[in-house]
Design a protein around this motif. Structure first.
Motif, PDB file in Angstrom:
ATOM      1  N   GLU A   1      32.502   6.597 -16.651  1.00 41.32           N
ATOM      2  CA  GLU A   1      31.771   7.661 -15.979  1.00 41.32           C
ATOM      3  C   GLU A   1      31.772   7.393 -14.484  1.00 41.32           C
ATOM      4  OE1 GLU A   1      27.460   7.733 -16.818  1.00 41.32           O
ATOM      5  OE2 GLU A   1      27.768   5.766 -17.735  1.00 41.32           O
ATOM      6  N   ILE A   2      31.586   8.448 -13.734  1.00 43.89           N
ATOM      7  CA  ILE A   2      31.547   8.310 -12.287  1.00 43.89           C
ATOM      8  C   ILE A   2      30.213   7.659 -11.911  1.00 43.89           C
ATOM      9  CG2 ILE A   2      30.611  10.614 -11.850  1.00 43.89           C
ATOM     10  CD1 ILE A   2      32.626  10.748  -9.461  1.00 43.89           C
ATOM     11  N   SER A   3      30.265   6.745 -10.965  1.00 46.50           N
ATOM     12  CA  SER A   3      29.058   6.029 -10.535  1.00 46.50           C
ATOM     13  C   SER A   3      28.301   6.849  -9.486  1.00 46.50           C
ATOM     14  CB  SER A   3      29.441   4.678  -9.938  1.00 46.50           C
ATOM     15  OG  SER A   3      30.110   4.874  -8.711  1.00 46.50           O
ATOM     16  N   ALA A   4      27.129   6.365  -9.117  1.00 54.22           N
ATOM     17  CA  ALA A   4      26.369   7.008  -8.038  1.00 54.22           C
ATOM     18  C   ALA A   4      27.180   6.991  -6.745  1.00 54.22           C
ATOM     19  CB  ALA A   4      25.025   6.315  -7.847  1.00 54.22           C
ATOM     20  N   LEU A   5      27.879   5.882  -6.498  1.00 55.34           N
ATOM     21  CA  LEU A   5      28.728   5.800  -5.310  1.00 55.34           C
ATOM     22  C   LEU A   5      29.842   6.838  -5.380  1.00 55.34           C
ATOM     23  CD1 LEU A   5      29.414   4.360  -2.653  1.00 55.34           C
ATOM     24  CD2 LEU A   5      30.723   2.692  -4.002  1.00 55.34           C
ATOM     25  N   GLY A   6      30.446   6.990  -6.545  1.00 50.49           N
ATOM     26  CA  GLY A   6      31.479   8.007  -6.736  1.00 50.49           C
ATOM     27  C   GLY A   6      30.929   9.408  -6.525  1.00 50.49           C
ATOM     28  N   LEU A   7      29.714   9.651  -7.034  1.00 48.93           N
ATOM     29  CA  LEU A   7      29.086  10.963  -6.853  1.00 48.93           C
ATOM     30  C   LEU A   7      28.787  11.261  -5.392  1.00 48.93           C
ATOM     31  CD1 LEU A   7      26.641  11.119  -9.895  1.00 48.93           C
ATOM     32  CD2 LEU A   7      28.666  12.550  -9.495  1.00 48.93           C
ATOM     33  N   SER A   8      28.627  10.212  -4.597  1.00 53.12           N
ATOM     34  CA  SER A   8      28.350  10.429  -3.179  1.00 53.12           C
ATOM     35  C   SER A   8      29.547  11.053  -2.464  1.00 53.12           C
ATOM     36  CB  SER A   8      27.946   9.120  -2.491  1.00 53.12           C
ATOM     37  OG  SER A   8      29.064   8.257  -2.356  1.00 53.12           O
ATOM     38  N   LEU A   9      30.704  11.084  -3.110  1.00 54.49           N
ATOM     39  CA  LEU A   9      31.890  11.731  -2.541  1.00 54.49           C
ATOM     40  C   LEU A   9      31.876  13.247  -2.746  1.00 54.49           C
ATOM     41  CD1 LEU A   9      34.544   9.146  -3.736  1.00 54.49           C
ATOM     42  CD2 LEU A   9      33.856   9.573  -1.363  1.00 54.49           C
ATOM     43  N   ARG A  10      30.912  13.743  -3.505  1.00 58.69           N
ATOM     44  CA  ARG A  10      30.840  15.174  -3.822  1.00 58.69           C
ATOM     45  C   ARG A  10      30.912  16.059  -2.570  1.00 58.69           C
ATOM     46  NH1 ARG A  10      26.234  16.952  -7.808  1.00 58.69           N
ATOM     47  NH2 ARG A  10      26.143  14.719  -7.626  1.00 58.69           N
TER      48      ARG A  10
ATOM     49  N   LEU B   1      38.495  10.951 -10.588  1.00 58.44           N
ATOM     50  CA  LEU B   1      37.118  11.168 -10.148  1.00 58.44           C
ATOM     51  C   LEU B   1      36.688  12.610 -10.402  1.00 58.44           C
ATOM     52  CD1 LEU B   1      37.049   9.132  -6.816  1.00 58.44           C
ATOM     53  CD2 LEU B   1      36.036   8.504  -9.020  1.00 58.44           C
ATOM     54  N   TRP B   2      37.563  13.559 -10.130  1.00 59.54           N
ATOM     55  CA  TRP B   2      37.251  14.965 -10.345  1.00 59.54           C
ATOM     56  C   TRP B   2      36.953  15.222 -11.826  1.00 59.54           C
ATOM     57  CZ3 TRP B   2      36.761  18.812  -6.743  1.00 59.54           C
ATOM     58  CH2 TRP B   2      36.654  20.111  -7.228  1.00 59.54           C
ATOM     59  N   THR B   3      37.773  14.656 -12.702  1.00 62.11           N
ATOM     60  CA  THR B   3      37.598  14.853 -14.138  1.00 62.11           C
ATOM     61  C   THR B   3      36.293  14.235 -14.616  1.00 62.11           C
ATOM     62  OG1 THR B   3      39.989  14.917 -14.450  1.00 62.11           O
ATOM     63  CG2 THR B   3      38.654  14.454 -16.401  1.00 62.11           C
ATOM     64  N   LEU B   4      35.997  13.027 -14.165  1.00 60.80           N
ATOM     65  CA  LEU B   4      34.738  12.386 -14.570  1.00 60.80           C
ATOM     66  C   LEU B   4      33.532  13.141 -14.019  1.00 60.80           C
ATOM     67  CD1 LEU B   4      35.695   8.625 -14.225  1.00 60.80           C
ATOM     68  CD2 LEU B   4      35.279   9.895 -16.341  1.00 60.80           C
ATOM     69  N   HIS B   5      33.666  13.653 -12.817  1.00 63.57           N
ATOM     70  CA  HIS B   5      32.567  14.417 -12.228  1.00 63.57           C
ATOM     71  C   HIS B   5      32.356  15.728 -12.992  1.00 63.57           C
ATOM     72  CE1 HIS B   5      30.886  17.392  -9.363  1.00 63.57           C
ATOM     73  NE2 HIS B   5      30.041  16.414  -9.157  1.00 63.57           N
ATOM     74  N   THR B   6      33.445  16.391 -13.324  1.00 64.79           N
ATOM     75  CA  THR B   6      33.375  17.704 -13.973  1.00 64.79           C
ATOM     76  C   THR B   6      32.985  17.613 -15.438  1.00 64.79           C
ATOM     77  OG1 THR B   6      35.085  18.508 -12.475  1.00 64.79           O
ATOM     78  CG2 THR B   6      34.706  19.801 -14.461  1.00 64.79           C
ATOM     79  N   HIS B   7      33.517  16.633 -16.160  1.00 59.79           N
ATOM     80  CA  HIS B   7      33.334  16.564 -17.613  1.00 59.79           C
ATOM     81  C   HIS B   7      32.385  15.451 -18.054  1.00 59.79           C
ATOM     82  CE1 HIS B   7      36.433  19.575 -18.213  1.00 59.79           C
ATOM     83  NE2 HIS B   7      37.172  18.928 -17.338  1.00 59.79           N
ATOM     84  N   GLY B   8      31.903  14.653 -17.132  1.00 64.12           N
ATOM     85  CA  GLY B   8      30.971  13.589 -17.494  1.00 64.12           C
ATOM     86  C   GLY B   8      31.658  12.402 -18.149  1.00 64.12           C
ATOM     87  N   ARG B   9      30.857  11.578 -18.797  1.00 61.87           N
ATOM     88  CA  ARG B   9      31.331  10.347 -19.437  1.00 61.87           C
ATOM     89  C   ARG B   9      32.424  10.674 -20.454  1.00 61.87           C
ATOM     90  NH1 ARG B   9      26.597   7.718 -22.121  1.00 61.87           N
ATOM     91  NH2 ARG B   9      26.012   7.524 -19.946  1.00 61.87           N
ATOM     92  N   GLN B  10      33.505   9.863 -20.407  1.00 60.32           N
ATOM     93  CA  GLN B  10      34.627  10.110 -21.298  1.00 60.32           C
ATOM     94  C   GLN B  10      35.272   8.813 -21.756  1.00 60.32           C
ATOM     95  OE1 GLN B  10      37.351  13.309 -19.996  1.00 60.32           O
ATOM     96  NE2 GLN B  10      35.977  13.422 -18.240  1.00 60.32           N
ATOM     97  N   ARG B  11      35.907   8.919 -22.889  1.00 65.86           N
ATOM     98  CA  ARG B  11      36.715   7.808 -23.371  1.00 65.86           C
ATOM     99  C   ARG B  11      38.093   7.899 -22.728  1.00 65.86           C
ATOM    100  NH1 ARG B  11      35.631   6.967 -29.695  1.00 65.86           N
ATOM    101  NH2 ARG B  11      36.739   5.072 -29.163  1.00 65.86           N
ATOM    102  N   PHE B  12      38.815   6.791 -22.819  1.00 70.57           N
ATOM    103  CA  PHE B  12      40.137   6.679 -22.201  1.00 70.57           C
ATOM    104  C   PHE B  12      41.061   7.813 -22.646  1.00 70.57           C
ATOM    105  CE2 PHE B  12      44.463   5.159 -21.918  1.00 70.57           C
ATOM    106  CZ  PHE B  12      44.502   4.537 -20.683  1.00 70.57           C
ATOM    107  N   VAL B  13      41.111   8.062 -23.946  1.00 68.52           N
ATOM    108  CA  VAL B  13      42.027   9.074 -24.488  1.00 68.52           C
ATOM    109  C   VAL B  13      41.664  10.466 -23.968  1.00 68.52           C
ATOM    110  CG1 VAL B  13      42.857  10.137 -26.631  1.00 68.52           C
ATOM    111  CG2 VAL B  13      42.482   7.688 -26.535  1.00 68.52           C
ATOM    112  N   GLU B  14      40.386  10.742 -23.810  1.00 71.89           N
ATOM    113  CA  GLU B  14      39.974  12.036 -23.274  1.00 71.89           C
ATOM    114  C   GLU B  14      40.464  12.202 -21.833  1.00 71.89           C
ATOM    115  OE1 GLU B  14      35.714  12.977 -25.324  1.00 71.89           O
ATOM    116  OE2 GLU B  14      35.814  11.169 -24.066  1.00 71.89           O
TER     117      GLU B  14
END
Length: 127
Positions: free
Chosen positions: A90-99, A36-49
């Motif tokens: 990518e992190i969802s709106a629900l995931g972002l609510s954990l910020r 979650l931290w990585t998706l929040h920090t770096h945005g949308r990513q592919r699996f390998v990233e």
């Protein structure tokens, strides 16, 4: 007894005794926070990233955690029917609510981890 949680015998159900247990299981199970931290920090990513940024996670474990996070509504998986196919997470709106939660934990860590380390050292010396 009614359906009201306050009227139930909480000693019979550990989840009622600690109402945040399900949240802890969802958010703080192994690898969930780094994903979650990585998706929040770096945005949308592919699996390998993701895999590269969260080393030493294995592909199998990353797949399992991403599926669980998608099921929990914290991550969105987007399939692009191209050649070759492309999948992004990518992190969802629900995931972002954990910020705010993560912000509070970061603040706590900055303010108190040195005290935890000191307590550990003192405990180990007494050992």
């Amino acid at each position: 007894m009614t359906g009201d949680v306050r009227m139930r015998d909480v000693s019979a159900d550990p989840e009622l005794a600690c109402s945040i247990s399900p949240v802890l299981d969802i958010v703080f199970s192994r690898w969930t926070t780094p994903i979650l931290w990585t998706l929040h920090t770096h945005g949308r990513q592919r699996f390998v990233e993701l895999e590269r940024r969260i080393a030493p996670i294995t592909p199998k474990v990353l797949t399992q955690r991403l599926r669980q996070l998608e099921r929990d509504g914290l991550v969105v998986r987007t399939y692009h029917p191209e050649v070759p196919p492309r999948v992004e997470y990518e992190i969802s709106a629900l995931g972002l609510s954990l910020r705010p939660l993560f912000a509070h934990l970061t603040e706590w860590a900055e303010n108190h981890l040195s005290s935890v380390e000191q307590a550990r050292e003192e405990f180990d010396r007494r050992g």
